[in-house]
Design a protein around this motif. Structure first.
Motif, PDB file in Angstrom:
ATOM      1  N   ALA A  98       0.883  -1.165   0.000  1.00 52.26           N
ATOM      2  CA  ALA A  98       0.000   0.000   0.000  1.00 52.26           C
ATOM      3  C   ALA A  98       0.917   1.209   0.000  1.00 52.26           C
ATOM      4  CB  ALA A  98      -0.896   0.009   1.238  1.00 52.26           C
ATOM      5  N   MET A  99       0.884   1.987  -1.085  1.00 55.90           N
ATOM      6  CA  MET A  99       1.867   3.046  -1.267  1.00 55.90           C
ATOM      7  C   MET A  99       1.203   4.404  -1.374  1.00 55.90           C
ATOM      8  SD  MET A  99       4.621   1.319  -1.078  1.00 55.90           S
ATOM      9  CE  MET A  99       5.947   2.358  -1.696  1.00 55.90           C
ATOM     10  N   TRP A 100       2.028   5.422  -1.458  1.00 51.33           N
ATOM     11  CA  TRP A 100       1.548   6.799  -1.587  1.00 51.33           C
ATOM     12  C   TRP A 100       2.203   7.435  -2.806  1.00 51.33           C
ATOM     13  CZ3 TRP A 100      -2.609   8.790   0.389  1.00 51.33           C
ATOM     14  CH2 TRP A 100      -2.805  10.177   0.340  1.00 51.33           C
ATOM     15  N   GLY A 101       3.473   7.832  -2.689  1.00 53.52           N
ATOM     16  CA  GLY A 101       4.159   8.476  -3.799  1.00 53.52           C
ATOM     17  C   GLY A 101       4.614   7.493  -4.863  1.00 53.52           C
ATOM     18  N   ALA A 102       4.611   7.946  -6.105  1.00 53.17           N
ATOM     19  CA  ALA A 102       4.959   7.063  -7.220  1.00 53.17           C
ATOM     20  C   ALA A 102       6.426   6.652  -7.195  1.00 53.17           C
ATOM     21  CB  ALA A 102       4.629   7.748  -8.543  1.00 53.17           C
ATOM     22  N   ALA A 103       7.322   7.543  -6.764  1.00 52.20           N
ATOM     23  CA  ALA A 103       8.753   7.246  -6.823  1.00 52.20           C
ATOM     24  C   ALA A 103       9.105   5.996  -6.012  1.00 52.20           C
ATOM     25  CB  ALA A 103       9.551   8.447  -6.320  1.00 52.20           C
ATOM     26  N   ASP A 104       8.587   5.900  -4.789  1.00 53.17           N
ATOM     27  CA  ASP A 104       8.875   4.731  -3.955  1.00 53.17           C
ATOM     28  C   ASP A 104       8.230   3.467  -4.523  1.00 53.17           C
ATOM     29  OD1 ASP A 104      10.463   5.973  -2.011  1.00 53.17           O
ATOM     30  OD2 ASP A 104       8.710   6.654  -0.890  1.00 53.17           O
ATOM     31  N   THR A 105       7.065   3.611  -5.133  1.00 55.71           N
ATOM     32  CA  THR A 105       6.399   2.443  -5.721  1.00 55.71           C
ATOM     33  C   THR A 105       7.153   1.942  -6.934  1.00 55.71           C
ATOM     34  OG1 THR A 105       4.336   3.533  -5.075  1.00 55.71           O
ATOM     35  CG2 THR A 105       4.148   1.523  -6.376  1.00 55.71           C
ATOM     36  N   LEU A 106       7.607   2.852  -7.778  1.00 52.08           N
ATOM     37  CA  LEU A 106       8.382   2.459  -8.959  1.00 52.08           C
ATOM     38  C   LEU A 106       9.700   1.802  -8.537  1.00 52.08           C
ATOM     39  CD1 LEU A 106       7.732   5.603 -11.177  1.00 52.08           C
ATOM     40  CD2 LEU A 106       6.825   3.289 -11.543  1.00 52.08           C
ATOM     41  N   HIS A 107      10.283   2.294  -7.460  1.00 48.79           N
ATOM     42  CA  HIS A 107      11.504   1.673  -6.931  1.00 48.79           C
ATOM     43  C   HIS A 107      11.230   0.224  -6.531  1.00 48.79           C
ATOM     44  CE1 HIS A 107      15.418   1.623  -4.815  1.00 48.79           C
ATOM     45  NE2 HIS A 107      14.789   0.902  -3.888  1.00 48.79           N
ATOM     46  N   ALA A 108      10.102   0.009  -5.854  1.00 46.68           N
ATOM     47  CA  ALA A 108       9.741  -1.344  -5.426  1.00 46.68           C
ATOM     48  C   ALA A 108       9.509  -2.263  -6.621  1.00 46.68           C
ATOM     49  CB  ALA A 108       8.496  -1.302  -4.542  1.00 46.68           C
ATOM     50  N   LEU A 109       8.814  -1.768  -7.623  1.00 42.87           N
ATOM     51  CA  LEU A 109       8.542  -2.583  -8.813  1.00 42.87           C
ATOM     52  C   LEU A 109       9.834  -2.955  -9.530  1.00 42.87           C
ATOM     53  CD1 LEU A 109       5.394  -0.681 -10.109  1.00 42.87           C
ATOM     54  CD2 LEU A 109       5.447  -3.044  -9.288  1.00 42.87           C
ATOM     55  N   GLU A 110      10.800  -2.064  -9.492  1.00 47.98           N
ATOM     56  CA  GLU A 110      12.097  -2.348 -10.119  1.00 47.98           C
ATOM     57  C   GLU A 110      12.883  -3.384  -9.323  1.00 47.98           C
ATOM     58  OE1 GLU A 110      16.282  -0.060 -11.316  1.00 47.98           O
ATOM     59  OE2 GLU A 110      14.578   1.088 -10.535  1.00 47.98           O
ATOM     60  N   LYS A 111      12.839  -3.283  -8.001  1.00 46.98           N
ATOM     61  CA  LYS A 111      13.636  -4.165  -7.142  1.00 46.98           C
ATOM     62  C   LYS A 111      13.019  -5.554  -6.965  1.00 46.98           C
ATOM     63  CE  LYS A 111      16.978  -1.328  -6.011  1.00 46.98           C
ATOM     64  NZ  LYS A 111      18.395  -1.620  -6.295  1.00 46.98           N
ATOM     65  N   ASP A 112      11.735  -5.683  -7.184  1.00 53.28           N
ATOM     66  CA  ASP A 112      11.041  -6.956  -6.956  1.00 53.28           C
ATOM     67  C   ASP A 112      11.251  -7.887  -8.143  1.00 53.28           C
ATOM     68  OD1 ASP A 112       9.393  -8.989  -6.052  1.00 53.28           O
ATOM     69  OD2 ASP A 112       7.570  -8.010  -6.779  1.00 53.28           O
ATOM     70  N   THR A 113      12.351  -8.591  -8.125  1.00 55.40           N
ATOM     71  CA  THR A 113      12.684  -9.481  -9.242  1.00 55.40           C
ATOM     72  C   THR A 113      12.050 -10.863  -9.118  1.00 55.40           C
ATOM     73  OG1 THR A 113      14.725 -10.151  -8.107  1.00 55.40           O
ATOM     74  CG2 THR A 113      14.873  -8.295  -9.645  1.00 55.40           C
ATOM     75  N   GLU A 114      11.490 -11.173  -7.946  1.00 56.02           N
ATOM     76  CA  GLU A 114      10.915 -12.499  -7.715  1.00 56.02           C
ATOM     77  C   GLU A 114       9.389 -12.507  -7.763  1.00 56.02           C
ATOM     78  OE1 GLU A 114      12.795 -15.208  -7.501  1.00 56.02           O
ATOM     79  OE2 GLU A 114      14.573 -13.916  -7.749  1.00 56.02           O
ATOM     80  N   GLY A 115       8.788 -11.376  -8.023  1.00 56.39           N
ATOM     81  CA  GLY A 115       7.328 -11.324  -8.112  1.00 56.39           C
ATOM     82  C   GLY A 115       6.619 -11.396  -6.782  1.00 56.39           C
ATOM     83  N   ALA A 116       7.250 -10.847  -5.727  1.00 55.11           N
ATOM     84  CA  ALA A 116       6.611 -10.857  -4.404  1.00 55.11           C
ATOM     85  C   ALA A 116       5.400  -9.934  -4.350  1.00 55.11           C
ATOM     86  CB  ALA A 116       7.629 -10.453  -3.329  1.00 55.11           C
ATOM     87  N   ILE A 117       5.427  -8.877  -5.159  1.00 55.53           N
ATOM     88  CA  ILE A 117       4.303  -7.926  -5.169  1.00 55.53           C
ATOM     89  C   ILE A 117       3.175  -8.513  -6.005  1.00 55.53           C
ATOM     90  CG2 ILE A 117       3.529  -5.610  -5.775  1.00 55.53           C
ATOM     91  CD1 ILE A 117       6.470  -4.702  -5.560  1.00 55.53           C
ATOM     92  N   GLU A 118       2.099  -8.902  -5.343  1.00 51.69           N
ATOM     93  CA  GLU A 118       0.951  -9.500  -6.030  1.00 51.69           C
ATOM     94  C   GLU A 118      -0.279  -8.607  -5.985  1.00 51.69           C
ATOM     95  OE1 GLU A 118       1.401 -14.205  -5.436  1.00 51.69           O
ATOM     96  OE2 GLU A 118       1.258 -13.085  -3.551  1.00 51.69           O
ATOM     97  N   ALA A 119      -0.150  -7.443  -5.356  1.00 52.12           N
ATOM     98  CA  ALA A 119      -1.257  -6.492  -5.282  1.00 52.12           C
ATOM     99  C   ALA A 119      -0.683  -5.131  -4.935  1.00 52.12           C
ATOM    100  CB  ALA A 119      -2.278  -6.917  -4.231  1.00 52.12           C
ATOM    101  N   LEU A 120      -1.338  -4.088  -5.436  1.00 51.33           N
ATOM    102  CA  LEU A 120      -0.917  -2.720  -5.143  1.00 51.33           C
ATOM    103  C   LEU A 120      -2.123  -1.855  -4.801  1.00 51.33           C
ATOM    104  CD1 LEU A 120       1.748  -1.819  -7.878  1.00 51.33           C
ATOM    105  CD2 LEU A 120       2.104  -1.772  -5.397  1.00 51.33           C
ATOM    106  N   GLU A 121      -1.977  -1.092  -3.755  1.00 54.74           N
ATOM    107  CA  GLU A 121      -2.956  -0.062  -3.417  1.00 54.74           C
ATOM    108  C   GLU A 121      -2.261   1.282  -3.509  1.00 54.74           C
ATOM    109  OE1 GLU A 121      -5.344   1.622   0.474  1.00 54.74           O
ATOM    110  OE2 GLU A 121      -4.832  -0.502   0.403  1.00 54.74           O
ATOM    111  N   CYS A 122      -2.867   2.225  -4.218  1.00 62.36           N
ATOM    112  CA  CYS A 122      -2.258   3.546  -4.327  1.00 62.36           C
ATOM    113  C   CYS A 122      -3.344   4.596  -4.533  1.00 62.36           C
ATOM    114  CB  CYS A 122      -1.252   3.597  -5.476  1.00 62.36           C
ATOM    115  SG  CYS A 122      -1.959   3.320  -7.116  1.00 62.36           S
ATOM    116  N   PRO A 123      -3.073   5.852  -4.166  1.00 63.37           N
ATOM    117  CA  PRO A 123      -4.060   6.908  -4.388  1.00 63.37           C
ATOM    118  C   PRO A 123      -4.159   7.265  -5.860  1.00 63.37           C
ATOM    119  CG  PRO A 123      -2.040   7.824  -3.464  1.00 63.37           C
ATOM    120  CD  PRO A 123      -1.891   6.333  -3.438  1.00 63.37           C
ATOM    121  N   PHE A 124      -5.381   7.488  -6.315  1.00 62.42           N
ATOM    122  CA  PHE A 124      -5.616   7.889  -7.707  1.00 62.42           C
ATOM    123  C   PHE A 124      -7.005   8.478  -7.792  1.00 62.42           C
ATOM    124  CE2 PHE A 124      -6.893   7.138 -12.145  1.00 62.42           C
ATOM    125  CZ  PHE A 124      -5.804   7.676 -12.819  1.00 62.42           C
TER     126      PHE A 124
END
Length: 313
Positions: free
Chosen positions: A155-181
């Protein structure tokens, strides 16, 4: 009610979810009213909502307690999301994404929710430093393997930290995302695009811009002490979005929809968004939210709403 497949899982979620921050009784003004909260939950079930988003820090656990008590005995009929990583036990409400803290927090959440698993467990806004230093992706994989969560994500807020996570997650641990929009805050457009490409379900918080996109608040509104919007939604900020609100009001007139319906429909018509999770403090608010399910907006209305500049929250 319309239902969507939740990413790579085998469960479906209502396109209108139930954001349970407000029923925790803090941060949104008006104090705690458990009877209104229970009425809101009853209305949500009656109208087909099966997707409930809470967090251990909402009302310092009270939101989870309400949901746990309400769904006792019918647990398998709903999809429950909760979150951990905000240490609400200390005055400064600091962040902690260490493996041991998250495991402890999840166990406490399960007790309050009166269940032995959650469908989705989210880490509650880990910045890039925490992501790197706490090895959060390993912890997420361990949580899923334990069976205490059917899937994990952020569950994220700013895009920069979320994009960082998506880049670092090489094993597919992120299976869901919550963000403001929402119409006034499109800062997570790139996040939603990447998630769609990876078939990561995105459900959006703040779809009504903290209630501003209901049309009930304006430049003369003064939020009370303890209301999460006080300070942020100042007179100056309302004036800054005056032209944006005119465009939104024009679209309201052209579609014949209420402003909140238009705002929720904008999210639901945006490619890559699986569900929206507006708050519902009482039965009336839930009914208003549910009315937006399945509304289709024309390409021209979507274009006009895309032209709203807004600002980054």
């Amino acid at each position: 009610m319309k239902y969507n497949i939740f990413g790579k899982t085998d469960f479906k979620v209502s396109d209108i979810g139930f954001g349970a921050w407000a029923i925790g009784g803090t941060a949104w003004g008006g104090g705690r009213n458990d009877e209104d909260a229970k009425a809101a939950l009853r209305a949500s079930m009656a109208d087909g909502i099966n997707f409930y988003d809470t967090c251990d820090s909402y009302g310092d656990g009270h939101s989870e307690e309400l949901i746990g008590e309400f769904f006792k005995g019918i647990r398998k009929e709903v999809v429950i999301v909760t979150k951990g990583g905000t240490n609400f036990r200390v005055p400064e409400r600091s962040k902690n994404f260490t493996r041991d803290y998250l495991m402890m927090s999840l166990d406490e959440s399960l007790q309050r929710l009166q269940t032995d698993y959650v469908d989705v467990y989210l880490l509650h806004v880990p910045d890039s430093k925490w992501q790197d230093e706490a090895e959060i992706f390993k912890t997420m994989a361990e949580i899923k393997k334990s069976g205490k969560a059917r899937c994990c994500g952020l569950a994220m807020w700013g895009a920069a930290d979320t994009l960082h996570a998506l880049e670092k997650d090489t094993e597919g641990a992120i299976e869901a995302l919550e963000c403001p929009f929402n119409i006034l805050n499109k800062s997570n457009i790139e996040v939603i695009k990447i998630a769609k490409e990876r078939n990561i379900p995105v459900f959006t918080s703040q779809p009504l811009a903290s209630g501003i996109l209901t049309g009930k608040y304006g430049v003369d509104t003064k939020f009370t002490d303890g209301d999460n919007r006080k300070g942020f939604w100042s007179k100056e900020r309302f004036e800054a979005v005056r032209d944006d609100m005119r465009i939104i009001e024009e679209c309201v007139g052209e579609t014949g929809l209420k402003m909140n319906e238009l705002a929720l429909a904008y999210n639901l018509n945006y490619p890559g968004i699986c569900s929206v999770i507006p708050g519902g403090k009482n039965e009336g608010q839930v009914r208003q939210n549910v009315a937006a399910s399945g509304i289709e907006l024309s390409a021209e209305i979507m274009r006009k709403l895309a032209s709203v500049k807004g600002f980054v929250f």
